[in-house]
Design a protein around this motif. Structure first.
Motif: not given
Length: 206
Positions: A67, A88, A92
């Motif tokens: 991230l 993801e 996220y």
């Protein structure tokens, strides 16, 4: 009369290709930061994104990357949208949402078609089982998102087949990368222009 079809041209790496896509009328231009023959570095992406007018969405494309790395690349290149094309999770997406960028969720469709909004995405992109391979995936018998929902059809589209794909699948928009290449990772300005024209010539979505 429905809304005009949304057209995203992805994997661009040169000034000529970006300028061609903008002049042809693309709504979004994708820059790939994930491992790919189409990957570009931050400095190149920043230079190319600066050529894109405000009315055209610049999209950074990522797949299963940390991230912090994604945030740094988005901030450093001025991308106005982010496309996540991996595994993801919702957390996220939630972490990126406060940044105010448009969130695209890319999914390789194998069996069941995912539902729009499962990750809180703004736009859902449905791709072939092997993204970027230029393969048309079997849409027969699959429950595609309802017309009008913001979803993009991708996978094996090119100037010759995009109009028919739009008529049959009735997507909100389309996405192209390999279908406008003369060799893997190398775009053709002529094919870019032809694709956008063919997509624009398809029926408007309702």
């Amino acid at each position: 009369m429905g809304a005009p079809l949304f057209v995203k041209v992805c994997g661009l790496r040169t000034e000529r290709d970006v300028d061609t896509a903008v002049e042809a009328g693309a709504d979004a231009i994708g820059f790939v930061f994930a491992a790919s023959p189409r990957r570009i570095d931050a400095a190149t992406a920043r230079r190319l994104a600066a050529r894109v007018p405000d009315g055209v969405l610049t999209v950074g494309v990522f797949r299963d990357q940390p991230l912090d790395e994604v945030r740094a690349l988005l901030d450093g290149t001025g991308m106005r949208a982010v496309q996540l094309h991996g595994q993801e999770d919702l957390a996220y997406y939630d972490a990126l949402r406060p940044d105010g960028r448009t969130l695209l969720r890319g999914v390789a469709v194998k069996d069941a078609v995912p539902r729009y909004g499962e990750r809180g995405e703004d736009i859902l992109l449905l791709d072939a089982p092997v993204p970027g391979a230029g393969e048309v995936w079997d849409r027969a018998g699959k429950q595609l998102p309802a017309p009008g929902l913001p979803w993009l059809l991708a996978g094996g589209l090119d100037p010759r087949n995009v109009a028919e794909a739009v008529r049959t699948a009735r997507p909100w928009g389309v996405d192209v990368s390999s279908g406008i290449e003369i060799s893997r990772g190398v775009k053709s300005p002529e094919l870019i222009a032809a694709f956008v024209a063919a997509a624009r010539g398809a029926r408007t979505v309702s």
